[in-house]
Every structure is written in C-alpha cells, then in structure tokens.
Design a protein around this motif. Structure first.
Motif, PDB file in Angstrom:
ATOM      1  N   ILE A  82       0.866  -1.181   0.000  1.00  0.00           N
ATOM      2  CA  ILE A  82       0.000   0.000   0.000  1.00  0.00           C
ATOM      3  C   ILE A  82       0.903   1.231   0.000  1.00  0.00           C
ATOM      4  O   ILE A  82       2.030   1.175   0.496  1.00  0.00           O
ATOM      5  CB  ILE A  82      -0.919  -0.017   1.239  1.00  0.00           C
ATOM      6  N   TYR A  83       0.396   2.337  -0.542  1.00  0.00           N
ATOM      7  CA  TYR A  83       1.214   3.542  -0.563  1.00  0.00           C
ATOM      8  C   TYR A  83       0.353   4.794  -0.464  1.00  0.00           C
ATOM      9  O   TYR A  83      -0.852   4.771  -0.725  1.00  0.00           O
ATOM     10  CB  TYR A  83       2.081   3.603  -1.825  1.00  0.00           C
ATOM     11  N   CYS A  84       1.010   5.872  -0.104  1.00  0.00           N
ATOM     12  CA  CYS A  84       0.403   7.195  -0.101  1.00  0.00           C
ATOM     13  C   CYS A  84       1.379   8.115  -0.827  1.00  0.00           C
ATOM     14  O   CYS A  84       2.501   8.333  -0.364  1.00  0.00           O
ATOM     15  CB  CYS A  84       0.155   7.676   1.326  1.00  0.00           C
ATOM     16  N   LEU A  85       0.968   8.599  -1.974  1.00  0.00           N
ATOM     17  CA  LEU A  85       1.772   9.498  -2.788  1.00  0.00           C
ATOM     18  C   LEU A  85       1.390  10.924  -2.400  1.00  0.00           C
ATOM     19  O   LEU A  85       0.210  11.278  -2.411  1.00  0.00           O
ATOM     20  CB  LEU A  85       1.457   9.230  -4.260  1.00  0.00           C
ATOM     21  N   VAL A  86       2.382  11.737  -2.045  1.00  0.00           N
ATOM     22  CA  VAL A  86       2.107  13.095  -1.562  1.00  0.00           C
ATOM     23  C   VAL A  86       2.589  14.102  -2.599  1.00  0.00           C
ATOM     24  O   VAL A  86       3.753  14.093  -2.996  1.00  0.00           O
ATOM     25  CB  VAL A  86       2.780  13.334  -0.191  1.00  0.00           C
ATOM     26  N   LEU A  87       1.652  14.964  -3.027  1.00  0.00           N
ATOM     27  CA  LEU A  87       1.936  15.970  -4.038  1.00  0.00           C
ATOM     28  C   LEU A  87       1.734  17.370  -3.455  1.00  0.00           C
ATOM     29  O   LEU A  87       0.897  17.563  -2.574  1.00  0.00           O
ATOM     30  CB  LEU A  87       0.998  15.789  -5.238  1.00  0.00           C
TER      31      LEU A  87
ATOM     32  N   TRP B  46      -1.144  20.478  -0.111  1.00  0.00           N
ATOM     33  CA  TRP B  46      -0.658  19.109  -0.228  1.00  0.00           C
ATOM     34  C   TRP B  46      -1.817  18.165  -0.495  1.00  0.00           C
ATOM     35  O   TRP B  46      -2.854  18.264   0.149  1.00  0.00           O
ATOM     36  CB  TRP B  46       0.026  18.707   1.076  1.00  0.00           C
ATOM     37  N   HIS B  47      -1.638  17.259  -1.433  1.00  0.00           N
ATOM     38  CA  HIS B  47      -2.648  16.248  -1.730  1.00  0.00           C
ATOM     39  C   HIS B  47      -2.041  14.863  -1.531  1.00  0.00           C
ATOM     40  O   HIS B  47      -0.931  14.595  -1.984  1.00  0.00           O
ATOM     41  CB  HIS B  47      -3.188  16.422  -3.154  1.00  0.00           C
ATOM     42  N   CYS B  48      -2.781  14.014  -0.845  1.00  0.00           N
ATOM     43  CA  CYS B  48      -2.331  12.669  -0.500  1.00  0.00           C
ATOM     44  C   CYS B  48      -3.178  11.663  -1.274  1.00  0.00           C
ATOM     45  O   CYS B  48      -4.384  11.579  -1.051  1.00  0.00           O
ATOM     46  CB  CYS B  48      -2.525  12.406   0.994  1.00  0.00           C
ATOM     47  N   TYR B  49      -2.534  10.910  -2.142  1.00  0.00           N
ATOM     48  CA  TYR B  49      -3.235   9.897  -2.931  1.00  0.00           C
ATOM     49  C   TYR B  49      -2.924   8.525  -2.352  1.00  0.00           C
ATOM     50  O   TYR B  49      -1.759   8.122  -2.280  1.00  0.00           O
ATOM     51  CB  TYR B  49      -2.800   9.962  -4.395  1.00  0.00           C
ATOM     52  N   ILE B  50      -3.947   7.801  -1.951  1.00  0.00           N
ATOM     53  CA  ILE B  50      -3.781   6.481  -1.353  1.00  0.00           C
ATOM     54  C   ILE B  50      -4.025   5.434  -2.425  1.00  0.00           C
ATOM     55  O   ILE B  50      -5.077   5.440  -3.090  1.00  0.00           O
ATOM     56  CB  ILE B  50      -4.750   6.279  -0.165  1.00  0.00           C
TER      57      ILE B  50
ATOM     58  N   GLU C  70      -6.030  -0.047   1.390  1.00  0.00           N
ATOM     59  CA  GLU C  70      -6.080   1.346   0.945  1.00  0.00           C
ATOM     60  C   GLU C  70      -7.340   2.064   1.423  1.00  0.00           C
ATOM     61  O   GLU C  70      -7.292   3.252   1.753  1.00  0.00           O
ATOM     62  CB  GLU C  70      -5.895   1.474  -0.565  1.00  0.00           C
ATOM     63  N   CYS C  71      -8.464   1.371   1.486  1.00  0.00           N
ATOM     64  CA  CYS C  71      -9.697   2.008   1.961  1.00  0.00           C
ATOM     65  C   CYS C  71      -9.601   2.309   3.459  1.00  0.00           C
ATOM     66  O   CYS C  71     -10.069   3.360   3.914  1.00  0.00           O
ATOM     67  CB  CYS C  71     -10.908   1.132   1.660  1.00  0.00           C
ATOM     68  N   LEU C  72      -8.984   1.415   4.211  1.00  0.00           N
ATOM     69  CA  LEU C  72      -8.783   1.677   5.646  1.00  0.00           C
ATOM     70  C   LEU C  72      -7.843   2.862   5.853  1.00  0.00           C
ATOM     71  O   LEU C  72      -8.071   3.681   6.744  1.00  0.00           O
ATOM     72  CB  LEU C  72      -8.226   0.431   6.344  1.00  0.00           C
ATOM     73  N   LEU C  73      -6.795   2.957   5.040  1.00  0.00           N
ATOM     74  CA  LEU C  73      -5.864   4.081   5.158  1.00  0.00           C
ATOM     75  C   LEU C  73      -6.563   5.383   4.778  1.00  0.00           C
ATOM     76  O   LEU C  73      -6.419   6.397   5.476  1.00  0.00           O
ATOM     77  CB  LEU C  73      -4.626   3.854   4.292  1.00  0.00           C
ATOM     78  N   ALA C  74      -7.336   5.372   3.698  1.00  0.00           N
ATOM     79  CA  ALA C  74      -8.075   6.579   3.296  1.00  0.00           C
ATOM     80  C   ALA C  74      -9.033   6.996   4.398  1.00  0.00           C
ATOM     81  O   ALA C  74      -9.153   8.185   4.724  1.00  0.00           O
ATOM     82  CB  ALA C  74      -8.831   6.336   1.987  1.00  0.00           C
ATOM     83  N   SER C  75      -9.685   6.041   5.009  1.00  0.00           N
ATOM     84  CA  SER C  75     -10.615   6.324   6.107  1.00  0.00           C
ATOM     85  C   SER C  75      -9.883   6.878   7.328  1.00  0.00           C
ATOM     86  O   SER C  75     -10.362   7.798   7.993  1.00  0.00           O
ATOM     87  CB  SER C  75     -11.370   5.049   6.469  1.00  0.00           C
ATOM     88  N   ALA C  76      -8.701   6.327   7.616  1.00  0.00           N
ATOM     89  CA  ALA C  76      -7.919   6.797   8.770  1.00  0.00           C
ATOM     90  C   ALA C  76      -7.432   8.230   8.563  1.00  0.00           C
ATOM     91  O   ALA C  76      -7.339   9.008   9.512  1.00  0.00           O
ATOM     92  CB  ALA C  76      -6.725   5.871   9.013  1.00  0.00           C
ATOM     93  N   LEU C  77      -7.142   8.599   7.319  1.00  0.00           N
ATOM     94  CA  LEU C  77      -6.641   9.948   7.031  1.00  0.00           C
ATOM     95  C   LEU C  77      -7.754  10.962   6.768  1.00  0.00           C
ATOM     96  O   LEU C  77      -7.542  12.164   6.876  1.00  0.00           O
ATOM     97  CB  LEU C  77      -5.701   9.907   5.818  1.00  0.00           C
ATOM     98  N   ALA C  78      -8.936  10.506   6.421  1.00  0.00           N
ATOM     99  CA  ALA C  78     -10.036  11.395   6.038  1.00  0.00           C
ATOM    100  C   ALA C  78     -10.402  12.456   7.069  1.00  0.00           C
ATOM    101  O   ALA C  78     -10.644  13.604   6.698  1.00  0.00           O
ATOM    102  CB  ALA C  78     -11.266  10.576   5.653  1.00  0.00           C
ATOM    103  N   PRO C  79     -10.459  12.137   8.374  1.00  0.00           N
ATOM    104  CA  PRO C  79     -10.897  13.151   9.335  1.00  0.00           C
ATOM    105  C   PRO C  79      -9.986  14.387   9.419  1.00  0.00           C
ATOM    106  O   PRO C  79     -10.428  15.433   9.843  1.00  0.00           O
ATOM    107  CB  PRO C  79     -10.893  12.409  10.679  1.00  0.00           C
ATOM    108  N   GLY C  80      -8.752  14.288   8.972  1.00  0.00           N
ATOM    109  CA  GLY C  80      -7.822  15.412   9.101  1.00  0.00           C
ATOM    110  C   GLY C  80      -7.883  16.431   7.997  1.00  0.00           C
ATOM    111  O   GLY C  80      -7.159  17.415   8.024  1.00  0.00           O
ATOM    112  N   GLY C  81      -8.714  16.222   6.997  1.00  0.00           N
ATOM    113  CA  GLY C  81      -8.730  17.160   5.883  1.00  0.00           C
ATOM    114  C   GLY C  81      -9.930  16.998   4.994  1.00  0.00           C
ATOM    115  O   GLY C  81     -10.918  16.381   5.357  1.00  0.00           O
ATOM    116  N   THR C  82      -9.806  17.527   3.791  1.00  0.00           N
ATOM    117  CA  THR C  82     -10.886  17.531   2.821  1.00  0.00           C
ATOM    118  C   THR C  82     -10.622  16.481   1.751  1.00  0.00           C
ATOM    119  O   THR C  82      -9.498  16.362   1.260  1.00  0.00           O
ATOM    120  CB  THR C  82     -10.975  18.919   2.151  1.00  0.00           C
ATOM    121  N   ALA C  83     -11.646  15.751   1.364  1.00  0.00           N
ATOM    122  CA  ALA C  83     -11.518  14.764   0.302  1.00  0.00           C
ATOM    123  C   ALA C  83     -11.865  15.397  -1.042  1.00  0.00           C
ATOM    124  O   ALA C  83     -12.722  16.278  -1.120  1.00  0.00           O
ATOM    125  CB  ALA C  83     -12.453  13.587   0.563  1.00  0.00           C
TER     126      ALA C  83
END
Length: 153
Positions: free
Chosen positions: A5-10, A31-35, A89-102
């Motif tokens: 699994i990865y998170c690409l940060v742009l 910054w945009h984080c792509y999971i 990846e869905c669990l990671l996206a869910s874990a990161l979702a509360p900290g920002g905007t999707a």
C-alpha cells in the motif's frame, strides 16, 4: 518487489485540472495525499511508474492520479509505503479522512470510498506515518526530485 500500500504526496498551487470522466476539478493550494494499492503485478514498483510519469510527463493519463502527475503544477514530494498482502487502501483513506478535505470520487472507482485523494494545508508526513503505524504497518518514505527539484516545492 513487495506488494503493498502507498500514499503518494503531491504539492501544488491553487488550480483546476480536467481529470478524465470527473471533468474539471478545483484543487486548493497545498498538499494532496493519494492512497493507492500495489497488490497487482510488480507490487510497489508501481510507485516507480508514478515517479517516472511525474518526472517526464510523457504519457497520456490513464488513471485519475495520472492527470495530476502529468500536470506541471503538481510536484511529487514523497511517497510513504509499506509491504502488505491485504487490501488496506480504503482503511488508510478512512484513517486519514478526518484530518482534511476529500476530493470527491477521486481514485476510488473500484470501491465505495468517497475518495482516495485527500487535501492538507501543511505537509502531512507525520500524520501519514501515524496512520500506517495505526494499521500495524511499518512505513518507509521515499523522496524524489521532480523536474524543478524538491527544493522548489
């Protein structure tokens, strides 16, 4: 190479990009984080494809993330990844979702998630590492130098 699994940060300025069937999408500066998942053939080598595309911008976009990687306003800052055999990846996206905007419907055409691209005003590295660790993964960080160089992010 390992599967995982990865998170690409742009990093990007405020802009609008046409993203395939999603059409024009507005992106805030920051910054945009792509999971993403790297469970298919080649595994985490998929990150190298993303890095090459961001550096050379010489291929026609196929996936949502490709539209950002081929846009000169977006710079890859780094990627956080971890070996895994599970679809996390869905669990990671869910874990990161509360900290920002999707960014609605981005990168999630094969699941029920609202998005796999999340926005942050500031560098989210510590948050991403904590999310990986919270899923029981051991994250590694890889930086690259995009055409204008990492110092120009």
């Amino acid at each position: 190479m390992d599967k995982g699994i990865y998170c690409l940060v742009l990093k990007n300025p405020a802009c609008t990009v046409r993203v395939g069937a999603l059409g024009p999408v507005s992106f805030a500066a920051g910054w945009h984080c792509y999971i993403g998942s790297a469970l298919g053939p080649g595994g985490l080598v998929r990150l190298e494809r993303h890095f090459r595309l961001a550096e050379h911008r010489d291929r026609r976009p196929k996936w949502h993330i490709d539209y950002l990687l081929t846009d000169p306003r977006f710079r890859v800052a780094y990627a956080v990844s971890a070996p895994s055999t599970g679809r996390l990846e869905c669990l990671l996206a869910s874990a990161l979702a509360p900290g920002g905007t999707a960014v609605d419907q981005f990168g999630c055409s094969d699941c029920d998630c609202p998005s796999h691209l999340l926005y942050r005003r500031r560098d989210p590295e510590d948050e991403i590492v904590a999310a990986f660790t919270g899923l029981g993964l051991t994250p590694g960080i890889k930086t690259i130098i995009t055409p204008k160089g990492k110092g120009n992010l």
